[in-house]
Design a protein around this motif. Structure first.
Motif, PDB file in Angstrom:
ATOM      1  N   UNK A  13       0.812  -1.219   0.000  1.00 34.08           N
ATOM      2  CA  UNK A  13       0.000   0.000   0.000  1.00 34.08           C
ATOM      3  C   UNK A  13       0.844   1.267   0.000  1.00 34.08           C
ATOM      4  N   UNK A  14       2.002   1.236   0.670  1.00 37.27           N
ATOM      5  CA  UNK A  14       2.834   2.433   0.798  1.00 37.27           C
ATOM      6  C   UNK A  14       3.560   2.787  -0.503  1.00 37.27           C
ATOM      7  N   UNK A  15       3.759   1.805  -1.381  1.00 35.78           N
ATOM      8  CA  UNK A  15       4.487   2.076  -2.625  1.00 35.78           C
ATOM      9  C   UNK A  15       3.627   1.819  -3.864  1.00 35.78           C
ATOM     10  N   UNK A  16       2.351   1.510  -3.665  1.00 33.71           N
ATOM     11  CA  UNK A  16       1.483   1.138  -4.780  1.00 33.71           C
ATOM     12  C   UNK A  16       1.423   2.231  -5.841  1.00 33.71           C
ATOM     13  N   UNK A  17       1.214   3.465  -5.419  1.00 32.71           N
ATOM     14  CA  UNK A  17       1.071   4.552  -6.392  1.00 32.71           C
ATOM     15  C   UNK A  17       2.354   4.778  -7.187  1.00 32.71           C
ATOM     16  N   UNK A  18       3.506   4.505  -6.570  1.00 29.88           N
ATOM     17  CA  UNK A  18       4.759   4.610  -7.305  1.00 29.88           C
ATOM     18  C   UNK A  18       4.884   3.490  -8.338  1.00 29.88           C
ATOM     19  N   UNK A  19       4.402   2.293  -7.987  1.00 25.87           N
ATOM     20  CA  UNK A  19       4.461   1.161  -8.912  1.00 25.87           C
ATOM     21  C   UNK A  19       3.612   1.416 -10.142  1.00 25.87           C
ATOM     22  N   UNK A  20       2.396   1.883  -9.951  1.00 21.91           N
ATOM     23  CA  UNK A  20       1.477   2.042 -11.080  1.00 21.91           C
ATOM     24  C   UNK A  20       1.855   3.217 -11.972  1.00 21.91           C
ATOM     25  N   UNK A  21       2.735   4.084 -11.505  1.00 17.74           N
ATOM     26  CA  UNK A  21       3.181   5.196 -12.346  1.00 17.74           C
ATOM     27  C   UNK A  21       4.521   4.903 -13.002  1.00 17.74           C
ATOM     28  N   UNK A  22       4.922   3.618 -13.010  1.00 19.59           N
ATOM     29  CA  UNK A  22       6.068   3.204 -13.813  1.00 19.59           C
ATOM     30  C   UNK A  22       7.412   3.237 -13.126  1.00 19.59           C
ATOM     31  N   UNK A  23       7.436   3.363 -11.804  1.00 17.29           N
ATOM     32  CA  UNK A  23       8.710   3.435 -11.101  1.00 17.29           C
ATOM     33  C   UNK A  23       9.354   2.068 -10.875  1.00 17.29           C
ATOM     34  N   UNK A  24       8.631   0.990 -11.156  1.00 19.63           N
ATOM     35  CA  UNK A  24       9.174  -0.364 -11.040  1.00 19.63           C
ATOM     36  C   UNK A  24       9.294  -0.949 -12.444  1.00 19.63           C
ATOM     37  N   UNK A  35      -3.532   5.544 -15.983  1.00 20.91           N
ATOM     38  CA  UNK A  35      -4.583   6.554 -15.790  1.00 20.91           C
ATOM     39  C   UNK A  35      -5.641   6.478 -16.891  1.00 20.91           C
ATOM     40  N   UNK A  36      -5.207   6.220 -18.121  1.00 13.44           N
ATOM     41  CA  UNK A  36      -6.142   6.113 -19.239  1.00 13.44           C
ATOM     42  C   UNK A  36      -7.070   4.906 -19.054  1.00 13.44           C
ATOM     43  N   UNK A  41     -12.665   3.010 -17.636  1.00 15.77           N
ATOM     44  CA  UNK A  41     -13.636   2.338 -16.765  1.00 15.77           C
ATOM     45  C   UNK A  41     -14.595   3.353 -16.161  1.00 15.77           C
ATOM     46  N   UNK A  42     -14.064   4.474 -15.686  1.00 16.60           N
ATOM     47  CA  UNK A  42     -14.910   5.498 -15.064  1.00 16.60           C
ATOM     48  C   UNK A  42     -15.921   6.056 -16.050  1.00 16.60           C
ATOM     49  N   UNK A  43     -15.486   6.290 -17.281  1.00 19.75           N
ATOM     50  CA  UNK A  43     -16.383   6.896 -18.269  1.00 19.75           C
ATOM     51  C   UNK A  43     -17.488   5.946 -18.711  1.00 19.75           C
ATOM     52  N   UNK A  44     -17.291   4.648 -18.539  1.00 24.66           N
ATOM     53  CA  UNK A  44     -18.319   3.671 -18.891  1.00 24.66           C
ATOM     54  C   UNK A  44     -19.269   3.396 -17.723  1.00 24.66           C
ATOM     55  N   UNK A  45     -19.021   4.031 -16.602  1.00 22.97           N
ATOM     56  CA  UNK A  45     -19.823   3.811 -15.396  1.00 22.97           C
ATOM     57  C   UNK A  45     -20.932   4.849 -15.284  1.00 22.97           C
ATOM     58  N   UNK A  46     -22.070   4.408 -14.779  1.00 26.11           N
ATOM     59  CA  UNK A  46     -23.212   5.312 -14.602  1.00 26.11           C
ATOM     60  C   UNK A  46     -23.895   5.031 -13.269  1.00 26.11           C
ATOM     61  N   UNK A  47     -24.635   6.027 -12.786  1.00 28.97           N
ATOM     62  CA  UNK A  47     -25.503   5.838 -11.634  1.00 28.97           C
ATOM     63  C   UNK A  47     -24.778   5.494 -10.349  1.00 28.97           C
ATOM     64  N   UNK A  55      -8.179  -0.402  -3.588  1.00 31.55           N
ATOM     65  CA  UNK A  55      -6.766  -0.085  -3.477  1.00 31.55           C
ATOM     66  C   UNK A  55      -6.571   1.261  -2.809  1.00 31.55           C
ATOM     67  N   UNK A  56      -5.733   2.124  -3.392  1.00 27.03           N
ATOM     68  CA  UNK A  56      -5.488   3.438  -2.806  1.00 27.03           C
ATOM     69  C   UNK A  56      -6.480   4.489  -3.288  1.00 27.03           C
ATOM     70  N   UNK A  57      -7.489   4.087  -4.029  1.00 28.24           N
ATOM     71  CA  UNK A  57      -8.592   4.985  -4.363  1.00 28.24           C
ATOM     72  C   UNK A  57      -8.451   5.754  -5.661  1.00 28.24           C
ATOM     73  N   UNK A  58      -7.583   5.306  -6.552  1.00 26.39           N
ATOM     74  CA  UNK A  58      -7.364   6.064  -7.784  1.00 26.39           C
ATOM     75  C   UNK A  58      -8.580   6.052  -8.715  1.00 26.39           C
ATOM     76  N   UNK A  59      -9.177   4.876  -8.923  1.00 28.32           N
ATOM     77  CA  UNK A  59     -10.395   4.812  -9.731  1.00 28.32           C
ATOM     78  C   UNK A  59     -11.551   5.484  -9.002  1.00 28.32           C
TER      79      UNK A  59
END
Length: 215
Positions: A13-24, A35-36, A41-47, A55-59
């Motif tokens: 959890x402490x390094x998750x955001x660094x992993x998903x942004x390409x630091x590993x 992010x894309x 996924x967000x744009x296809x969601x409704x209601x 996870x860390x709440x990015x979506x």
């Protein structure tokens, strides 16, 4: 679904955001266009949205920005703690894909990113059956996760990872329950969904499934 990965995710959890942004470098291809992918996924969601594996709440943040009512489910205490620090006034609950608190609302969309592979194929089927009963009649499931076109494609990716000395990635691909498109298509269709699959990066596919009879 057991919680055998909780300790791993509490530590991550402490390094998750660094992993998903390409630091590993080992996981860089897994998270290409991260992010894309979340935005898709967000744009296809409704209601009213039920999100598994917050996870860390990015979506979750993107869903909130769209003004959607989100119920977030996350089994890792470490991940929940960070998500709560990043996002205020969200409904974040302790649970997983199969065992989660009753939601006192009609659910329009069920979403998840980078998490459905923690279930075995049998557990995936149990989950989709449960969601088909939980969703409104025109409800939708929108998942993005590592999936393979065939079992041979999966084995080839493992061999390629080992050749590149990406041993942690190869171990993950062997240890966790990454499945194939034909398996998922059969499950979705069995429980009344029309599903499409779109490849978003070398590992991740978008699964967009709508209950038949919906618009």
């Amino acid at each position: 679904m057991g919680r055998e990965f909780n300790e791993l995710f509490d530590e991550w959890s402490h390094s998750y955001d660094q992993t998903v942004t390409g630091h590993d470098p080992e996981y860089e291809e897994v998270f290409i266009d991260y992010d894309k992918i979340l935005k898709t996924v967000a744009e296809k969601s409704t209601g009213t949205v039920l999100e598994f594996g917050v996870g860390t709440g990015n979506l979750t943040a993107m869903l909130n920005e769209r003004g959607l009512n989100v119920f977030g489910i996350e089994p890792s205490e470490g991940m929940r703690t960070i998500a709560k620090q990043k996002l205020k006034n969200i409904t974040l609950l302790d649970g997983d894909f199969l065992d989660f608190p009753k939601i006192d609302a009609e659910i329009d969309t069920i979403v998840s990113t980078y998490a459905f592979h923690h279930l075995t194929d049998a557990e995936k089927e149990t989950a989709i059956q449960k969601y088909s009963e939980l969703l409104k009649k025109d409800g939708r499931i929108v998942f993005a996760d590592t999936v393979f076109s065939t079992e041979e494609a999966k084995q080839e990716k493992i061999r390629e990872s080992l050749k590149r000395n990406f041993h942690r990635l190869a171990e993950d691909l062997q240890r966790e329950y990454y499945t194939t498109i034909p398996v998922l298509q059969h499950i979705f269709e069995k429980y009344g969904f029309e599903v499409s699959f779109i490849k978003l990066n070398p590992f991740v596919w978008l699964m967009d499934a709508q209950k038949k009879g919906g618009e």
